[in-house]
Design a protein around this motif. Sequence first.
Motif, PDB file in Angstrom:
ATOM      1  N   UNK A 173       0.798  -1.343  -0.025  1.00  0.00           N
ATOM      2  CA  UNK A 173       0.196  -0.091  -0.182  1.00  0.00           C
ATOM      3  C   UNK A 173       0.959   1.338  -0.023  1.00  0.00           C
ATOM      4  N   UNK A 174       1.890   1.075   0.775  1.00  0.00           N
ATOM      5  CA  UNK A 174       2.929   2.328   0.737  1.00  0.00           C
ATOM      6  C   UNK A 174       3.512   2.562  -0.660  1.00  0.00           C
ATOM      7  N   UNK A 175       3.820   1.561  -1.287  1.00  0.00           N
ATOM      8  CA  UNK A 175       4.446   1.791  -2.695  1.00  0.00           C
ATOM      9  C   UNK A 175       3.307   2.212  -3.583  1.00  0.00           C
ATOM     10  N   UNK A 176       2.064   1.739  -3.504  1.00  0.00           N
ATOM     11  CA  UNK A 176       0.963   2.358  -4.084  1.00  0.00           C
ATOM     12  C   UNK A 176       1.022   3.948  -4.126  1.00  0.00           C
ATOM     13  N   UNK A 177       1.013   4.453  -2.953  1.00  0.00           N
ATOM     14  CA  UNK A 177       1.001   5.700  -2.582  1.00  0.00           C
ATOM     15  C   UNK A 177       2.268   6.771  -3.131  1.00  0.00           C
ATOM     16  N   UNK A 178       3.473   5.893  -2.929  1.00  0.00           N
ATOM     17  CA  UNK A 178       4.598   6.559  -3.220  1.00  0.00           C
ATOM     18  C   UNK A 178       4.762   6.707  -4.761  1.00  0.00           C
ATOM     19  N   UNK A 179       3.959   5.737  -5.482  1.00  0.00           N
ATOM     20  CA  UNK A 179       3.953   5.906  -6.813  1.00  0.00           C
ATOM     21  C   UNK A 179       3.056   7.185  -7.376  1.00  0.00           C
ATOM     22  N   UNK A 180       1.810   7.207  -6.726  1.00  0.00           N
ATOM     23  CA  UNK A 180       0.856   8.065  -6.929  1.00  0.00           C
ATOM     24  C   UNK A 180       1.438   9.400  -6.681  1.00  0.00           C
ATOM     25  N   UNK A 181       2.196   9.555  -5.659  1.00  0.00           N
ATOM     26  CA  UNK A 181       2.790  10.853  -5.401  1.00  0.00           C
ATOM     27  C   UNK A 181       3.871  11.316  -6.437  1.00  0.00           C
ATOM     28  N   UNK A 182       4.394  10.184  -7.005  1.00  0.00           N
ATOM     29  CA  UNK A 182       5.373  10.678  -7.941  1.00  0.00           C
ATOM     30  C   UNK A 182       4.327  11.194  -9.258  1.00  0.00           C
ATOM     31  N   UNK A 183       3.309  10.748  -9.478  1.00  0.00           N
ATOM     32  CA  UNK A 183       2.535  11.120 -10.438  1.00  0.00           C
ATOM     33  C   UNK A 183       1.852  12.480 -10.153  1.00  0.00           C
ATOM     34  N   UNK A 184       1.526  12.658  -9.163  1.00  0.00           N
ATOM     35  CA  UNK A 184       0.907  13.794  -8.803  1.00  0.00           C
ATOM     36  C   UNK A 184       2.128  15.053  -8.917  1.00  0.00           C
ATOM     37  N   UNK A 185       3.195  14.702  -8.462  1.00  0.00           N
ATOM     38  CA  UNK A 185       4.186  15.853  -8.268  1.00  0.00           C
ATOM     39  C   UNK A 185       4.770  16.095  -9.730  1.00  0.00           C
ATOM     40  N   UNK A 186       4.588  15.045 -10.648  1.00  0.00           N
ATOM     41  CA  UNK A 186       5.088  15.210 -12.007  1.00  0.00           C
ATOM     42  C   UNK A 186       3.880  16.075 -12.683  1.00  0.00           C
ATOM     43  N   UNK A 187       2.759  15.958 -12.297  1.00  0.00           N
ATOM     44  CA  UNK A 187       1.821  16.783 -12.826  1.00  0.00           C
ATOM     45  C   UNK A 187       1.711  18.123 -12.610  1.00  0.00           C
ATOM     46  N   UNK A 188       2.178  18.530 -11.366  1.00  0.00           N
ATOM     47  CA  UNK A 188       2.286  19.805 -10.813  1.00  0.00           C
ATOM     48  C   UNK A 188       3.395  20.531 -11.899  1.00  0.00           C
ATOM     49  N   UNK A 189       4.309  19.943 -12.399  1.00  0.00           N
ATOM     50  CA  UNK A 189       5.156  20.516 -13.321  1.00  0.00           C
ATOM     51  C   UNK A 189       6.285  21.558 -12.447  1.00  0.00           C
TER      52      UNK A 189
END
Lengths: 581, 581
Positions: A173-189
């Motif tokens: 579950x932690x890894x799922x979130x860590x990946x989601x965070x990378x997508x989120x921060x990528x999208x912030x630009x």
Amino acid sequence: MKASQFFISTLKEAPADAEVASHQLMTRAGLIKKLGAGIYTYMPMGLRVVQKVEAIVREEMNRAGAVELSMPVVQPAELWQETKRFETMGPELLRIQDRHGRDYVVQPTSEEVVTDIARQELRSYKQLPRNFYQIQTKFRDERRPRFGLMRGREFTMKDAYSFDRDVDAAKASYQVMAQAYRRIFDRFGLRYRAVAADSGAIGGDLSEEFQVIAATGEDAIVYCPGSEYAANMEKAEALAPAGPRPAPAHSMAKTPTPGKATCADVAALLNLPLQNTVKSLVLATDETNQAGEIVRSQVWLLLLRGDHDMNEIKVGKLPGLDAGFRFATLAEIKAHFGCEPGYLGPIGLLQPVRVVVDREVAVMADWVCGANTPDFHWTGVNWGRDLPEPELVADIRNVVAGDASPDGAGPLAIERGIEVGHVFYLGTKYSRAMNATFLGEDGKPAFFEMGCYGIGITRLPAAAIEQNHDERGIIWPDAIAPFTVVLCAITPDRFPEVKVAAEQLYVQLLAAGVDVILDDRGERPGAMFADWELIGVPHRVTIGDRGLKEGLVEYQHRRDTGATKIALTDILAHLKGQLSK
Amino acid sequence: MKASQFFISTLKEAPADAEVASHQLMTRAGLIKKLGAGIYTYMPMGLRVVQKVEAIVREEMNRAGAVELSMPVVQPAELWQETKRFETMGPELLRIQDRHGRDYVVQPTSEEVVTDIARQELRSYKQLPRNFYQIQTKFRDERRPRFGLMRGREFTMKDAYSFDRDVDAAKASYQVMAQAYRRIFDRFGLRYRAVAADSGAIGGDLSEEFQVIAATGEDAIVYCPGSEYAANMEKAEALAPAGPRPAPAHSMAKTPTPGKATCADVAALLNLPLQNTVKSLVLATDETNQAGEIVRSQVWLLLLRGDHDMNEIKVGKLPGLDAGFRFATLAEIKAHFGCEPGYLGPIGLLQPVRVVVDREVAVMADWVCGANTPDFHWTGVNWGRDLPEPELVADIRNVVAGDASPDGAGPLAIERGIEVGHVFYLGTKYSRAMNATFLGEDGKPAFFEMGCYGIGITRLPAAAIEQNHDERGIIWPDAIAPFTVVLCAITPDRFPEVKVAAEQLYVQLLAAGVDVILDDRGERPGAMFADWELIGVPHRVTIGDRGLKEGLVEYQHRRDTGATKIALTDILAHLKGQLSK
């Protein structure tokens, strides 16, 4: 949106209390308005940014399988007493009594409430894994709120909490979130780093901070340009130096160093590199009885190279120091060293102390340290000859740029960052404290394995500005700009054809799904451009009467130094090209 | 959304403290979860409803030219002291002290903060009109929170505030909001009435409540079926009866009525209609000196027909009573009437009182009232003969069903409603208290003319449920249902073709923009249907193996008593037809 129907309020001067660029620019651009210490209104322009940040976070959290709910801002104290945080959190926790004298808190986070929900709602392992999140108002009563939204008291946080049946599932579950965070921060630009952080007593590597890179950041980020390695300063390991200790070249000598109480002063006096000196830090630990009285204290001597700094987190994990430590008192120092600070060293003590030697110091030869005599240092000190070989050698310092990366991929570099997100494996800390269990596959109750995952929704825009601004104002990344495109009509009241063309292009852009604001306020061009450069809308299209006669408009990115002439008929295609970058 | 990826939690039993249908059903359907008295978590299913309500409100507020911002939840007390509401609001206002001992409140509304913003930001008449709104967490420390979200303590409100240069402009802004509210409530898909409400000391008709019709509503709504007239009970006018007073037919007689202290008992004893009796209510007003001590009191006698109720708002507007009144004490009553309550009347007083006669009573003949003697009433009483003609005649009662509508369009009817919205012209109440001015066209400072406009975002779903439910659960209108369509697959694990068809239809509905949830939990049909009927999703499509063999699925609206067989190939078109209704 038309500017005449929106609310734009810019200021020439930043408020006197605004120390950092983001605070100055957010206030000047009319994004926020101070109501009290650390308490801000999100003005219309600022709220648009916050809502864009929220939308990206919400989309990616949903995509990652987390389910949104919303927990109360005002929470009964009872739950906070179960975990003892009602007492241990100290004055940062804002406490309230209601009309009946019952205790409440304004939520700073929601571990207690979500764990209470889980222990009622998640009764079986079949209902796991489960991740609940909310985007909600939080309050932390900072002693000294400052830097605008960077260290405010009221703020919006996305907080997510995962519940799992065992450690392996929790790690997944932690890894799922860590990946989601990378997508989120990528999208912030934004330029950011996910850095390994200390996970406290739990151990393991299940704690990462998401740091937005900015020269003004409060946190030092350690990374290896040759690899993916990144950690915060607390966590980054200083490896043991390669190769053996050099052989002694000098004999030990008691050298006068009058008035030179720091390694830097001593090195300068003796004309030696600072790297040849060793500094002595004196700590103490206390043993208490059941009544909390101190029954025995132990003095510790830490030896670090003169140019290195102690890392409190690393020291706090050493056996004997892991239950808490303090700096030694002057009386303790005199009793053990027979000397005041400034000239302390490991040789010739009055009473024994426990010595911890940094990995770097353990391989030094011919070093300099205090002689435990005022105004004197030893030079040419060598292990095994002038004092016994070190017993306890450990990594107790902050890394410095140029240190070897722990992954062997070359030297480390350091830059500064602003922490905007954190993913953290909690283990059973809260579920045990609150007796939150589910029925496992074996029919027996088990404590939830938990993780928590935060993003500072209202801190993110401030961090984005610290990273992206110039002397004229903010430079937003497209994804979180209050508007993506501003359409500036030059004196439309004097030139009806400009007004018509601007209105037509505005409608065309809206129809194409572009988040555009038409500045129809009738401001003079200079004032209008200054406003939008301050506000930081990334793409600007200007329509004036002269260009229009030739069928031309001007395009300028906020980072460009000048405008580009584009045919009015091509501007939509041109903008689309710019927006897809 | 797939149910397996969402969070569904239904209960067979309602909690013991849930007195009303909406509280019971929201808890049983897993929409909300109680955390403390009047404090609820919006669970995932409930949050979806709240977010849909928010989205409709936001769209229509923006369309009406209002601009969204977000004011802090925790607000410094200073602003609240400027309007004196920090003191006058009483214990409903949740007060906090921070770590430095400074006073704050948790916002119940935000007139003070928005007026503070206006006096800083809106400097010229050219910046007006202006309407700011927010959708934010509020807190009112109700003495006795109950009925779930209907009378909670923490709730979400949309609050808007308009600022105008003069009364005419403020009235125009008010009308813009009143129209926007009609669009909002139309879109919710609820039966509602916009009813005229009392606008307090300001006067005029610039106050309307938006009431969702429900038999369990707390408020009585007066309306005329033959016209657009609607008002709340406080406001609805009771006209003076048509035609002259009948001539006296009986002589006055002191009649024994032992133990009959109410009009109803007296009427029953004397075998007369209740409408022939007159009840006496005794009030008092106090005159105080500058120190707040009472220096003189005045006793008032109000005469109402036996079957009518006093309207405190109307009474509170009468000259002499408009500064506040109270019920008279027993001592005052005895001193003036020489008798205890139960047998009071206007004839034969010991000391003079001021008499207010209801319009209806003023045209009665041969009426019955207390004789100011225990166990006796006067019968056959007539104005001008047995006592002087009334001096002060006024509308001081609540209307009753069948009264004539003030607009002359026929008799009034009464139904019950739940107040969910309110539009209100404030005038300069707050701008004067906070010295909030702008520079007028004449170059002189002027106070803002203000209006305020609220919608109870989290109360609306509760009101919707009070209006729309049956013994099986909630029945949502499409616009605010947590999901518009539920797709139920019958035992998909046993029938792969059902699973495949359900997944395909699910994807097809999503692509068509339908807000659908696929129930893939593998529940037995009975439990699955019961869940969705409780949750109240309005449209259900069921896919089972038997129907599928013939290419059929079942459609059922939540209000339908049975399902309709529809060809799988036609179901999308059928649903679209249903959704456009």
